[in-house]
Design a protein around this motif. Structure first.
Motif, mmCIF file in Angstrom:
data_model
loop_
_atom_site.group_PDB
_atom_site.id
_atom_site.type_symbol
_atom_site.label_atom_id
_atom_site.label_comp_id
_atom_site.label_asym_id
_atom_site.label_seq_id
_atom_site.Cartn_x
_atom_site.Cartn_y
_atom_site.Cartn_z
ATOM 1 N N HIS A 185 14.743 8.941 50.382
ATOM 2 C CA HIS A 185 14.020 9.600 49.298
ATOM 3 C C HIS A 185 12.670 8.902 49.160
ATOM 4 C CE1 HIS A 185 14.124 11.421 44.970
ATOM 5 N NE2 HIS A 185 12.923 11.465 45.504
ATOM 6 N N PRO A 218 9.228 7.874 47.936
ATOM 7 C CA PRO A 218 8.495 7.967 46.667
ATOM 8 C C PRO A 218 7.024 8.294 46.913
ATOM 9 C CG PRO A 218 8.758 5.671 47.282
ATOM 10 C CD PRO A 218 9.454 6.486 48.342
ATOM 11 N N GLU A 245 6.730 13.353 47.387
ATOM 12 C CA GLU A 245 7.983 12.608 47.443
ATOM 13 C C GLU A 245 9.094 13.512 47.944
ATOM 14 O OE1 GLU A 245 10.457 12.070 43.802
ATOM 15 O OE2 GLU A 245 8.570 12.477 42.747
ATOM 16 N N CYS A 280 15.107 7.888 43.985
ATOM 17 C CA CYS A 280 13.822 7.696 44.658
ATOM 18 C C CYS A 280 13.739 6.270 45.207
ATOM 19 C CB CYS A 280 12.693 7.947 43.657
ATOM 20 S SG CYS A 280 11.074 8.066 44.417
#
Length: 257
Positions: free
Chosen positions: A65, A67, A105, A228
């Motif tokens: 994930h 950011p 993101e 995230c």
């Protein structure tokens, strides 16, 4: 397969590190010292410091994930943080499947298999995003999402150093308007490729700025609740779907031949 690519695929070394190993004389193809111009023939063995590289029969895939504020790259000349600084060192040779820009993101797939990365990147698997844009979503924008668009000027959503100006946008696979307001709007969209800042460029044609962009799925792989900045390995179901995808791709290639 190029020699540096073979080394990067089957070891922990990156292609750049493989090039240095070759230049330093540490790589042999069979009993011959490799050079930057060496070609790797079928079934030839490769050795680093006398140790044979054992080709991988299996591959690993992870979901990261990403950011905002990280570059999808091995390094950045401007000193910005790259994704490999957030991932453990054992993943430094993994190949990213497509990109997300610095301000975006969401879901990013990485794998230690060059063929797998190539197959996924070149596929028409839908990439799904949730976007927040300034201003409302107009009927003109909806028509373009449904029918496609050819624009000679996509500079509004492009990177300042990009030389790509004109762009053809295929019809979106799907879209769902989540909020439509004159101040800002939210929309969920699926597209089949994801070219250079494609969505930012698309909405830029209509005078809209993408304030937030988050990729939530790539084909059969979904971000779900992954926090995230965190990563996870593919699930059993995702590996199953990936093997099915790869087999279908091989079958289609055989049919063409």
């Amino acid at each position: 397969m190029r020699l540096n690519q073979y080394i990067a695929h089957h070891t922990q070394y990156s292609r750049r590190e493989a090039d240095k190993l070759i230049c330093d004389g540490r790589v042999n193809i069979e009993k011959t010292k490799a050079t930057p111009h060496s070609l790797l023939g079928a079934n030839e063995r490769v050795f680093i410091d006398g140790k044979k590289i054992v080709p991988k029969e299996h591959f690993t895939c992870i979901v990261y994930h990403k950011p905002k504020g990280e570059i999808v790259s091995k390094s950045d000349e401007r000193g910005r943080r790259v994704i490999y600084e957030s991932l453990e060192s054992k993943f430094k040779h993994f190949i990213y499947v497509g990109r997300l820009d610095f301000a975006s993101e969401g879901l990013l797939i990485l794998t230690d298999s060059t063929p797998v990365a190539k197959a996924l990147m070149e596929s028409d698997l839908p990439r799904t995003y949730i976007l927040k844009i300034n201003g409302s979503i107009t009927q003109e924008m909806i028509n373009a999402m449904e029918n496609g668009l050819i624009s000679e000027d996509t500079s509004a959503g492009a990177h300042s150093k990009s030389k790509i100006i004109s762009m053809t946008f295929a019809p979106f696979n799907s879209y769902k308007i989540l909020k439509n307001d004159k101040r800002y709007s939210k929309i969920k969209v699926s597209i089949a490729q994801g070219k250079n800042r494609e969505l930012r460029r698309f909405f830029g044609v209509f005078g809209r700025e993408v304030l937030d962009l988050r990729r939530i799925s790539y084909g059969f792989v979904h971000l779900n609740a992954l926090p995230c900045g965190k990563k996870r390995f593919f699930t059993h179901e995702e590996y199953r779907d990936l093997h099915t995808f790869l087999q279908n791709k091989r079958d289609k290639k055989l049919q063409k031949n």
